[in-house]
Write a protein that holds these residues in place. Structure first.
Motif, PDB file in Angstrom:
ATOM      1  N   ASP A  85       0.933  -1.298   0.101  1.00  0.00           N
ATOM      2  CA  ASP A  85      -0.020  -0.113  -0.374  1.00  0.00           C
ATOM      3  C   ASP A  85       0.872   1.459  -0.024  1.00  0.00           C
ATOM      4  O   ASP A  85       0.513   2.283  -0.649  1.00  0.00           O
ATOM      5  N   ARG A  86       1.791   0.896   0.709  1.00  0.00           N
ATOM      6  CA  ARG A  86       2.918   2.385   0.767  1.00  0.00           C
ATOM      7  C   ARG A  86       3.655   2.705  -0.402  1.00  0.00           C
ATOM      8  O   ARG A  86       3.923   3.843  -0.775  1.00  0.00           O
ATOM      9  N   ILE A  87       4.434   1.699  -0.839  1.00  0.00           N
ATOM     10  CA  ILE A  87       5.091   1.972  -1.850  1.00  0.00           C
ATOM     11  C   ILE A  87       4.502   1.749  -3.329  1.00  0.00           C
ATOM     12  O   ILE A  87       5.120   2.194  -4.508  1.00  0.00           O
ATOM     13  N   ILE A  88       3.478   1.051  -3.605  1.00  0.00           N
ATOM     14  CA  ILE A  88       2.921   0.861  -4.910  1.00  0.00           C
ATOM     15  C   ILE A  88       1.620   1.948  -5.011  1.00  0.00           C
ATOM     16  O   ILE A  88       1.518   2.519  -5.783  1.00  0.00           O
ATOM     17  N   GLY A  89       0.614   1.926  -3.807  1.00  0.00           N
ATOM     18  CA  GLY A  89      -0.041   3.007  -4.181  1.00  0.00           C
ATOM     19  C   GLY A  89      -1.436   2.370  -3.978  1.00  0.00           C
ATOM     20  O   GLY A  89      -1.536   1.363  -4.236  1.00  0.00           O
ATOM     21  N   SER A  90      -2.622   3.195  -4.044  1.00  0.00           N
ATOM     22  CA  SER A  90      -3.853   2.984  -4.182  1.00  0.00           C
ATOM     23  C   SER A  90      -4.603   1.451  -3.582  1.00  0.00           C
ATOM     24  O   SER A  90      -5.308   0.869  -4.078  1.00  0.00           O
ATOM     25  N   GLU A  91      -4.006   1.233  -2.489  1.00  0.00           N
ATOM     26  CA  GLU A  91      -4.651   0.319  -1.551  1.00  0.00           C
ATOM     27  C   GLU A  91      -4.558  -1.072  -2.371  1.00  0.00           C
ATOM     28  O   GLU A  91      -5.416  -1.772  -2.197  1.00  0.00           O
ATOM     29  N   CYS A  92      -3.185  -1.063  -2.996  1.00  0.00           N
ATOM     30  CA  CYS A  92      -3.217  -2.364  -3.587  1.00  0.00           C
ATOM     31  C   CYS A  92      -2.946  -3.602  -2.880  1.00  0.00           C
ATOM     32  O   CYS A  92      -3.024  -4.639  -3.343  1.00  0.00           O
ATOM     33  N   GLY A  93      -2.593  -3.517  -1.506  1.00  0.00           N
ATOM     34  CA  GLY A  93      -2.501  -4.536  -0.688  1.00  0.00           C
ATOM     35  C   GLY A  93      -3.786  -4.951  -0.202  1.00  0.00           C
ATOM     36  O   GLY A  93      -3.813  -5.978   0.599  1.00  0.00           O
ATOM     37  N   GLU A  94      -4.874  -4.495  -0.442  1.00  0.00           N
ATOM     38  CA  GLU A  94      -6.243  -4.927   0.009  1.00  0.00           C
ATOM     39  C   GLU A  94      -6.402  -6.271  -0.294  1.00  0.00           C
ATOM     40  O   GLU A  94      -7.105  -7.358   0.539  1.00  0.00           O
ATOM     41  N   ALA A  95      -6.086  -6.698  -1.489  1.00  0.00           N
ATOM     42  CA  ALA A  95      -6.435  -8.135  -1.941  1.00  0.00           C
ATOM     43  C   ALA A  95      -5.730  -9.118  -0.927  1.00  0.00           C
ATOM     44  O   ALA A  95      -6.149 -10.205  -1.091  1.00  0.00           O
ATOM     45  N   ILE A  96      -4.773  -9.018  -0.439  1.00  0.00           N
ATOM     46  CA  ILE A  96      -3.638  -9.437   0.249  1.00  0.00           C
ATOM     47  C   ILE A  96      -4.296  -9.623   1.726  1.00  0.00           C
ATOM     48  O   ILE A  96      -4.598 -10.879   2.317  1.00  0.00           O
ATOM     49  N   GLN A  97      -4.852  -8.543   2.092  1.00  0.00           N
ATOM     50  CA  GLN A  97      -5.648  -8.752   3.486  1.00  0.00           C
ATOM     51  C   GLN A  97      -6.875  -9.485   3.483  1.00  0.00           C
ATOM     52  O   GLN A  97      -7.395 -10.147   4.270  1.00  0.00           O
ATOM     53  N   ASP A  98      -7.747  -9.498   2.217  1.00  0.00           N
ATOM     54  CA  ASP A  98      -8.820 -10.257   2.078  1.00  0.00           C
ATOM     55  C   ASP A  98      -8.556 -11.632   2.115  1.00  0.00           C
ATOM     56  O   ASP A  98      -9.459 -12.574   2.409  1.00  0.00           O
ATOM     57  N   ALA A  99      -7.371 -11.970   1.402  1.00  0.00           N
ATOM     58  CA  ALA A  99      -7.261 -13.483   1.140  1.00  0.00           C
ATOM     59  C   ALA A  99      -6.143 -13.931   2.000  1.00  0.00           C
ATOM     60  O   ALA A  99      -5.622 -15.385   1.869  1.00  0.00           O
ATOM     61  N   TYR A 100      -5.324 -13.405   2.853  1.00  0.00           N
ATOM     62  CA  TYR A 100      -4.198 -13.992   3.701  1.00  0.00           C
ATOM     63  C   TYR A 100      -4.376 -15.510   4.308  1.00  0.00           C
ATOM     64  O   TYR A 100      -3.522 -16.121   4.407  1.00  0.00           O
ATOM     65  N   ALA A 101      -5.536 -15.553   4.761  1.00  0.00           N
ATOM     66  CA  ALA A 101      -6.021 -16.748   5.594  1.00  0.00           C
ATOM     67  C   ALA A 101      -5.730 -18.056   4.622  1.00  0.00           C
ATOM     68  O   ALA A 101      -5.818 -18.950   5.143  1.00  0.00           O
ATOM     69  N   CYS A 102      -6.272 -18.021   3.370  1.00  0.00           N
ATOM     70  CA  CYS A 102      -6.261 -18.816   2.632  1.00  0.00           C
ATOM     71  C   CYS A 102      -5.129 -18.948   1.674  1.00  0.00           C
ATOM     72  O   CYS A 102      -4.795 -19.996   0.937  1.00  0.00           O
ATOM     73  N   LEU A 103      -4.006 -17.908   1.710  1.00  0.00           N
ATOM     74  CA  LEU A 103      -2.746 -17.956   0.954  1.00  0.00           C
ATOM     75  C   LEU A 103      -1.815 -19.133   1.367  1.00  0.00           C
ATOM     76  O   LEU A 103      -1.474 -19.355   2.916  1.00  0.00           O
ATOM     77  N   PRO A 104      -1.053 -19.998   0.637  1.00  0.00           N
ATOM     78  CA  PRO A 104      -0.292 -20.936   0.948  1.00  0.00           C
ATOM     79  C   PRO A 104       1.081 -20.190   1.413  1.00  0.00           C
ATOM     80  O   PRO A 104       1.249 -19.055   1.072  1.00  0.00           O
ATOM     81  N   SER A 105       1.992 -20.898   1.810  1.00  0.00           N
ATOM     82  CA  SER A 105       3.109 -20.482   1.939  1.00  0.00           C
ATOM     83  C   SER A 105       4.307 -20.995   1.079  1.00  0.00           C
ATOM     84  O   SER A 105       5.214 -19.940   0.720  1.00  0.00           O
ATOM     85  N   ASP A 106       4.296 -21.895   0.463  1.00  0.00           N
ATOM     86  CA  ASP A 106       4.914 -22.356  -0.732  1.00  0.00           C
ATOM     87  C   ASP A 106       4.910 -21.640  -1.783  1.00  0.00           C
ATOM     88  O   ASP A 106       3.793 -21.402  -2.318  1.00  0.00           O
ATOM     89  N   PRO A 107       5.873 -20.799  -2.524  1.00  0.00           N
ATOM     90  CA  PRO A 107       5.732 -20.017  -3.730  1.00  0.00           C
ATOM     91  C   PRO A 107       5.213 -20.903  -4.967  1.00  0.00           C
ATOM     92  O   PRO A 107       4.351 -20.413  -5.642  1.00  0.00           O
ATOM     93  N   LEU A 108       5.644 -22.157  -5.075  1.00  0.00           N
ATOM     94  CA  LEU A 108       5.056 -23.150  -5.870  1.00  0.00           C
ATOM     95  C   LEU A 108       3.538 -23.344  -5.838  1.00  0.00           C
ATOM     96  O   LEU A 108       2.568 -23.469  -6.774  1.00  0.00           O
ATOM     97  N   ASP A 109       3.339 -23.291  -4.760  1.00  0.00           N
ATOM     98  CA  ASP A 109       1.653 -23.486  -4.516  1.00  0.00           C
ATOM     99  C   ASP A 109       0.910 -22.102  -4.910  1.00  0.00           C
ATOM    100  O   ASP A 109      -0.293 -22.247  -5.355  1.00  0.00           O
ATOM    101  N   LEU A 110       1.656 -20.991  -4.695  1.00  0.00           N
ATOM    102  CA  LEU A 110       0.969 -19.916  -5.169  1.00  0.00           C
ATOM    103  C   LEU A 110       0.777 -19.975  -6.837  1.00  0.00           C
ATOM    104  O   LEU A 110      -0.265 -19.495  -7.430  1.00  0.00           O
ATOM    105  N   ILE A 111       1.792 -20.222  -7.585  1.00  0.00           N
ATOM    106  CA  ILE A 111       1.916 -20.329  -8.762  1.00  0.00           C
ATOM    107  C   ILE A 111       0.811 -21.290  -9.270  1.00  0.00           C
ATOM    108  O   ILE A 111       0.039 -21.025 -10.170  1.00  0.00           O
ATOM    109  N   TYR A 112       0.865 -22.448  -8.570  1.00  0.00           N
ATOM    110  CA  TYR A 112      -0.425 -23.343  -8.778  1.00  0.00           C
ATOM    111  C   TYR A 112      -1.829 -23.080  -8.886  1.00  0.00           C
ATOM    112  O   TYR A 112      -2.544 -23.212  -9.596  1.00  0.00           O
ATOM    113  N   LEU A 113      -2.142 -22.339  -7.726  1.00  0.00           N
ATOM    114  CA  LEU A 113      -3.393 -21.844  -7.580  1.00  0.00           C
ATOM    115  C   LEU A 113      -3.718 -20.871  -8.687  1.00  0.00           C
ATOM    116  O   LEU A 113      -4.991 -20.839  -9.007  1.00  0.00           O
TER     117      LEU A 113
END
Length: 894
Positions: free
Chosen positions: A325-353
């Motif tokens: 939010d601070r360095i990119i602007g326009s509340e870009c980080g809201e999507a992460i706030q909304d979904a952080y509980a469901c996000l995996p830790s492994d980067p490969l899992d992120l790519i798969y999803l």
């Protein structure tokens, strides 16, 4: 030994043989005197004083009303700090406590082994009473208790005694912090932590410690800690306390930020590390106040897959959200706030999803939006959660499988913008250019760009992504809309300063200019087409906005004028000129015309017909002014443009527009009226300087005449009789071409200001040069009268000694040119023979050659104008008789 000292040491010996529960100390009548003598005598052996404290032998114990307890404690601590400050090595510091004497309790011995000399200071600081010692100390400073009278207790350096205790404390702990002994460092840090952990306001103490650079020392300890866990824990505990004073500490925290990131990597790998929260809080504080300090490769992406718990993962994702939010602007980080509980830790899992079909699964769609944000930000900073080919493949699969339900999964224009820019950036990368791409995905993304709402102005963008977008011919229409929005924003925020970080920035005029400089894109073409479109539709505000962008672009990169001209800028500008009659639109268009023509190359000016329309519009603007003779800034701007067009015509470019200027009846009439008005002023004309209306108008008219003379010579040489400029108005028909005659130029030379004299003399020199060339080629007799020629020569002669060298030089060359006409007619011969002024000038010239010190003041630095005259006279077929007498050997030798 003094009897007082002897008695004191006798009493001290008795005390040392006592146990802690022994009440022997209560029998001492004067504890103050005993303590004073011991402090003076036991320099460096501070541990024995601690023994007194355990045995209640100190003078501030309950019931002793004869001693100022607070002053005594402060002096003891100051004395202890002085000893510590002067200790130069770890052995000396250990000696501050003395050795492990047999009478120490086992508890104290173990305490001594763990924390070295600082346990004593700590016990004094926090062992007396219900409140901390430092709290009482600051209270005493406020109530005015004298802390400086320590003569009876210790003899130390005067500057140290006079310094505040907290400053002395800061100086004393610097040496131990840099010790090679880990125990010494750890004990020092623990002492700082406990001293700041009291239940009173620590703002002033922290401020002083930071100002004394203690925090810098702690960061250095952290840097050299070598993954020694106790040391790292102690450092971060103290730094976390310092961070409570954010305004004071933030600058130092910024300097130490690289050490924090290194520590973050270490503590993230250890489950439930006690200072994980501390280091995350410090990192967040730093990036919140200084967003530009971090680049994504330093972020916490490399800790994905290493989180020991859901709590830690949650903290990192939420910190990422705030950071984005601070360095990119326009509340870009809201999507992460909304979904952080469901996000995996492994980067490969992120790519798969990302590559899955979300359909009506809102949780998956929410996760995919968050993953797009993470991928965009990481890619923006050159960090990769996976290889570029893997990311591109997953992104293309996401675009294809979710093609039919983007309305659900990507309804947010911000997410769509990030998707577009992410796709563009990956395609623009070196791997993306060479790797195969999915044409169906590209077609889908192009359709989204054309049909959906998205905005290039809302978030930071990588220049490579922007350049790739503007290289796509299929996107000219939607990109035109984006550039129009940018133009509107730029027109309202031209003075806004944009911060350009290493690899990303908000799109601004500098970024547009970089695209133009790089070439191989459609930016200029889009801007020109956009200007033509809004001009044809009469959208004045939009036209002005686009022209403001063009003006900013030309200011940064003047050579872009060539690209503008080659893309049909003149035709687009014609539409804008004729679309509305407002002064603002006219001035904006005229400024752009001036800037483009001023910087353009001759080869770029190929649209002569369109430029002719533009020039005709400018001439129409001047028509109403020809009657009133009132000129303003817009008229001066128009004249400047006309001058540039005439200059181009000398290179056989813009010939038809130049002819339109030269034969404009209204312009010829306006020039004539301005000149005649100025000439009627006579000697009073010199009072009309260039900052007056008449003075400004006259300067611009003379400049226009000068460029007109050069243009006439270049494009109409065979049709112009240059001697017409020597005739009076009643002797010949008024010239139908833009012109100022020789006698009018002489009047302006005689009466005008310095600047008027300069431009008028240049015009006269140009005219006489053309007349001489034409007479040389055709052998024509001079058609002006002797009186006309004589009056011209009189004015020119009088300025040979003028203070402005350029004016004098021009007049000297003009006079020499007229003298050169002698061989062609009797009129010139008579004028030269009877010229007494010529002889005076030559006499001064000879004097300057023979005896420079004897020349008159007005002749100083005016040798060249006179030299022109001398050379011409000596070249005459019949040299005047007086020249022989001036240049004989006896005259020159003196």
């Amino acid at each position: 030994m003094d009897s007082n000292f002897y008695c004191s040491y006798t009493a001290f010996g008795v005390l040392l043989n006592c146990h802690q529960d022994d009440r022997t100390a209560t029998n001492i009548r004067n504890k103050a005197a005993l303590f004073s003598n011991l402090v003076q005598g036991l320099w460096g052996d501070l541990v024995v004083l601690y023994k007194l404290f355990l045995l209640q032998g100190t003078p501030w114990e309950e019931g002793d009303n004869e001693f100022d307890a607070l002053v005594s404690r402060e002096k003891l601590l100051r004395f202890s700090l002085e000893v510590l400050l002067k200790a130069q090595n770890d052995d000396a510091r250990l000696n501050c406590l003395g050795q492990k004497h047999h009478y120490f309790t086992p508890f104290f011995v173990s305490l001594l082994n763990m924390t070295n000399c600082y346990i004593y200071l700590l016990s004094i600081a926090f062992g007396f009473g219900s409140k901390g010692f430092f709290e009482n100390l600051f209270a005493s400073e406020q109530t005015g208790i004298d802390m400086g009278d320590a003569d009876n207790f210790m003899h130390t350096d005067e500057s140290a005694l006079n310094s505040p205790l907290i400053n002395l404390f800061a100086e004393a702990i610097k040496g131990p912090l840099l010790s090679c002994d880990t125990q010494v460092q750890t004990s020092t840090l623990d002492l700082i932590f406990h001293s700041l952990s009291s239940d009173f306001n620590i703002s002033e103490q922290i401020k002083v410690l930071v100002e004394e650079n203690v925090a810098d020392y702690i960061f250095e300890v952290l840097r050299l800690s070598g993954k020694k866990d106790p040391l790292i824990i102690s450092c971060l505990q103290v730094l976390d306390l310092f961070a409570t004073e954010e305004e004071t500490f933030i600058q130092t925290l910024t300097v130490g930020f690289p050490m924090l990131l290194s520590t973050l990597r270490y503590v993230a790998e250890i489950p439930f590390h006690p200072v994980q929260t501390h280091v995350l809080r410090l990192v967040f504080l730093c990036i919140s106040n200084c967003p530009g300090i971090i680049s994504m490769p330093q972020l916490v992406f490399w800790t994905f897959g290493l989180y020991p718990s859901d709590l830690m993962k949650t903290r990192v994702y939420l910190m990422l959200s705030s950071l984005i939010d601070r360095i990119i602007g326009s509340e870009c980080g809201e999507a992460i706030q909304d979904a952080y509980a469901c996000l995996p830790s492994d980067p490969l899992d992120l790519i798969y999803l990302l590559g899955q079909r979300s359909s009506h699964d809102l949780n998956l769609a929410s996760c995919q939006c968050a993953i797009l944000v993470l991928l965009y930000v990481s890619t923006l900073y050159g960090e990769r959660l996976a290889s570029e080919n893997e990311v591109l493949a997953a992104l293309e699969q996401y675009i294809i499988v979710n093609n039919t339900n983007f309305s659900c999964g990507i309804s947010d224009s911000m997410i769509l913008t990030q998707l577009i820019l992410l796709y563009s950036l990956i395609r623009a990368s070196s791997v993306g250019y060479s790797a195969a791409y999915n044409a169906e995905a590209e077609k889908t993304i192009f359709r989204l760009i054309s049909e959906k709402e998205w905005d290039l102005l809302t978030i930071s963008i990588h220049p490579l992504a922007l350049n790739w977008l503007f290289q796509q011919e299929a996107l000219l229409s939607p990109l035109s809309y984006q550039l129009l929005n940018f133009s509107k924003f730029y027109s309202s925020n031209k003075n806004q300063i944009c911060v350009h970080l290493d690899k990303m920035q908000i799109m601004d005029i500098q970024m547009i200019a970089q695209l133009v400089v790089s070439g191989n894109n459609y930016v200029i073409q889009i801007l020109v087409l956009l200007l033509k479109e809004v001009g044809e539709e009469g959208r004045e505000d939009d036209a002005i906005s686009v022209m403001n962008v063009l003006g900013g672009l030309l200011e940064i990169y003047p050579k872009s004028s060539n690209q503008l001209c080659l893309e049909g800028f003149a035709d687009a500008l014609r539409c804008s000129y004729y679309s509305t009659h407002s002064l603002q639109n006219f001035m904006t268009c005229s400024l752009i015309v001036f800037n483009v023509l001023y910087s353009a190359n001759c080869k770029a000016l190929i649209q002569e017909g369109e430029w002719l329309s533009v020039i005709q519009k400018l001439l129409e603007h001047l028509k109403p002014k020809s009657a009133s003779q009132s000129c303003g800034q817009e008229e001066y701007l128009v004249i400047a443009i006309l001058c540039i067009v005439l200059r181009f015509s000398t290179n056989q470019v813009l010939i038809e527009p130049a002819k339109a200027i030269l034969f404009s009846n209204s312009l010829v009439s306006s020039v004539e009226k301005v000149v005649q008005t100025a000439c009627t002023k006579g000697p009073a004309l010199s009072k009309h300087e260039e900052d007056t209306t008449l003075g400004e108008s006259l300067i611009f008219v003379l400049l226009l005449n000068l460029f007109a003379l050069k243009s006439l010579h270049a494009i109409l040489q065979d049709t112009i009789d240059w001697q017409d400029y020597l005739q009076l108005s009643d002797e010949v028909d008024t010239l139908s071409v833009l012109s100022i005659k020789c006698h009018d130029l002489c009047r302006l030379l005689y009466s005008g200001s310095s600047l008027v004299k300069l431009v008028a003399s240049q015009c006269l020199l140009e005219l006489l040069t053309r007349i001489s060339e034409q007479r040389n080629s055709k052998g024509d007799e001079l058609r002006c009268s002797w009186r006309y020629l004589e009056s011209m020569m009189a004015v020119i002669e009088g300025l040979l000694f003028y203070g402005d060298y350029l004016v004098a030089r021009n007049c000297g060359m003009c006079f020499a040119m007229i003298l050169g006409w002698e061989k062609f007619g009797l009129v010139e011969k008579r004028a030269i023979k009877d010229s007494k002024w010529c002889r005076i000038v030559m006499e001064e010239f000879v004097m300057a050659l023979a005896a420079p010190g004897l020349t008159s003041r007005c002749f100083t630095n005016q040798h060249k104008p006179a030299a022109y005259m001398a050379v011409t006279l000596l070249k005459l077929d019949r040299v005047p008789e007086w020249m022989k007498s001036l240049f004989d050997s006896s005259c020159i030798s003196g």
